[in-house]
Write a protein that holds these residues in place. Structure first.
Motif, PDB file in Angstrom:
ATOM      1  N   LEU A  82       0.820  -1.210   0.000  1.00  0.00           N
ATOM      2  CA  LEU A  82       0.000   0.000   0.000  1.00  0.00           C
ATOM      3  C   LEU A  82       0.858   1.266   0.000  1.00  0.00           C
ATOM      4  O   LEU A  82       0.479   2.272  -0.600  1.00  0.00           O
ATOM      5  N   THR A  83       2.027   1.202   0.634  1.00  0.00           N
ATOM      6  CA  THR A  83       2.964   2.333   0.586  1.00  0.00           C
ATOM      7  C   THR A  83       3.373   2.610  -0.853  1.00  0.00           C
ATOM      8  O   THR A  83       3.466   3.757  -1.286  1.00  0.00           O
ATOM      9  N   ASP A  88       4.392   8.362  -1.891  1.00  0.00           N
ATOM     10  CA  ASP A  88       4.685   9.721  -1.409  1.00  0.00           C
ATOM     11  C   ASP A  88       5.866  10.376  -2.133  1.00  0.00           C
ATOM     12  O   ASP A  88       5.863  11.575  -2.358  1.00  0.00           O
ATOM     13  N   ASN A  89       6.866   9.594  -2.505  1.00  0.00           N
ATOM     14  CA  ASN A  89       8.073  10.151  -3.111  1.00  0.00           C
ATOM     15  C   ASN A  89       8.034  10.208  -4.635  1.00  0.00           C
ATOM     16  O   ASN A  89       8.986  10.664  -5.256  1.00  0.00           O
ATOM     17  N   ALA A  92       3.779  10.935  -9.578  1.00  0.00           N
ATOM     18  CA  ALA A  92       3.279  10.424 -10.852  1.00  0.00           C
ATOM     19  C   ALA A  92       2.820   8.971 -10.739  1.00  0.00           C
ATOM     20  O   ALA A  92       2.001   8.508 -11.527  1.00  0.00           O
ATOM     21  N   ALA A  93       3.342   8.236  -9.762  1.00  0.00           N
ATOM     22  CA  ALA A  93       2.989   6.824  -9.589  1.00  0.00           C
ATOM     23  C   ALA A  93       1.863   6.623  -8.572  1.00  0.00           C
ATOM     24  O   ALA A  93       1.450   5.490  -8.339  1.00  0.00           O
ATOM     25  N   GLN A  94       1.359   7.694  -7.974  1.00  0.00           N
ATOM     26  CA  GLN A  94       0.323   7.589  -6.940  1.00  0.00           C
ATOM     27  C   GLN A  94      -0.944   6.947  -7.486  1.00  0.00           C
ATOM     28  O   GLN A  94      -1.446   7.326  -8.536  1.00  0.00           O
ATOM     29  N   ARG A  95      -1.477   5.961  -6.750  1.00  0.00           N
ATOM     30  CA  ARG A  95      -2.714   5.295  -7.138  1.00  0.00           C
ATOM     31  C   ARG A  95      -3.771   5.348  -6.046  1.00  0.00           C
ATOM     32  O   ARG A  95      -4.928   5.031  -6.289  1.00  0.00           O
TER      33      ARG A  95
END
Length: 148
Positions: A82-83, A88-89, A92-95
């Motif tokens: 889930l991290t 957070d870093n 663009a990859a946040q889901r």
């Protein structure tokens, strides 16, 4: 929207539409529920993805002695996955927006005696851009103010 897509939507079925630019997309995707106001199909697809992925990562730990170390390892697997989705870093990859992992409140001595370990994951998904609104004021008398 074409009539056949309307009929599908009225019956709780998510149909595909061929967009000239993007290719095939879900048209007004809803769950298979016929209840008015149900969320779109993205919630169900994300739930399936998370549940399937986490289950696959936990399979190698199945049938092992239920030690505290194993419990921590299983909980760590869920948290790590889930991290990665929260990312957070790497925005663009946040889901997902956020999540919590609880390995305490779902467990009882009786469940543990039966070989059951419960991990409760709560995940807040990203909203979809279902409607994009451009609010414009255009003309010779428009006052422009700095937003900085």
């Amino acid at each position: 929207m074409d009539r056949s897509l309307r009929r599908l939507r009225q019956n709780g079925i998510c149909g595909l539409r061929n967009d000239r630019v993007s290719g095939f997309i879900f048209q007004s995707g809803v769950t298979t529920s016929l209840v008015s106001g149900q969320k779109n199909i993205n919630r169900r697809r994300m739930a399936d993805f998370i549940e399937d992925s986490v289950a696959q990562s936990l399979v190698p730990m199945s049938k092992l002695p239920l030690t505290n170390s194993l419990k921590d390892a299983m909980t760590g697997q869920v948290d790590a996955f889930l991290t990665q989705l929260k990312s957070d870093n790497n925005p663009a990859a946040q889901r997902i927006v956020d999540y919590s992992v609880d390995d305490q409140s779902g467990n009882t001595p009786d469940l543990e005696a039966r070989g059951i370990f419960v991990i409760i994951a709560r995940v807040r998904t990203l909203a979809t851009a279902d409607f994009i609104v451009l609010q414009a004021e255009i003309g010779e008398g428009v006052v422009i103010t700095s937003t900085t």
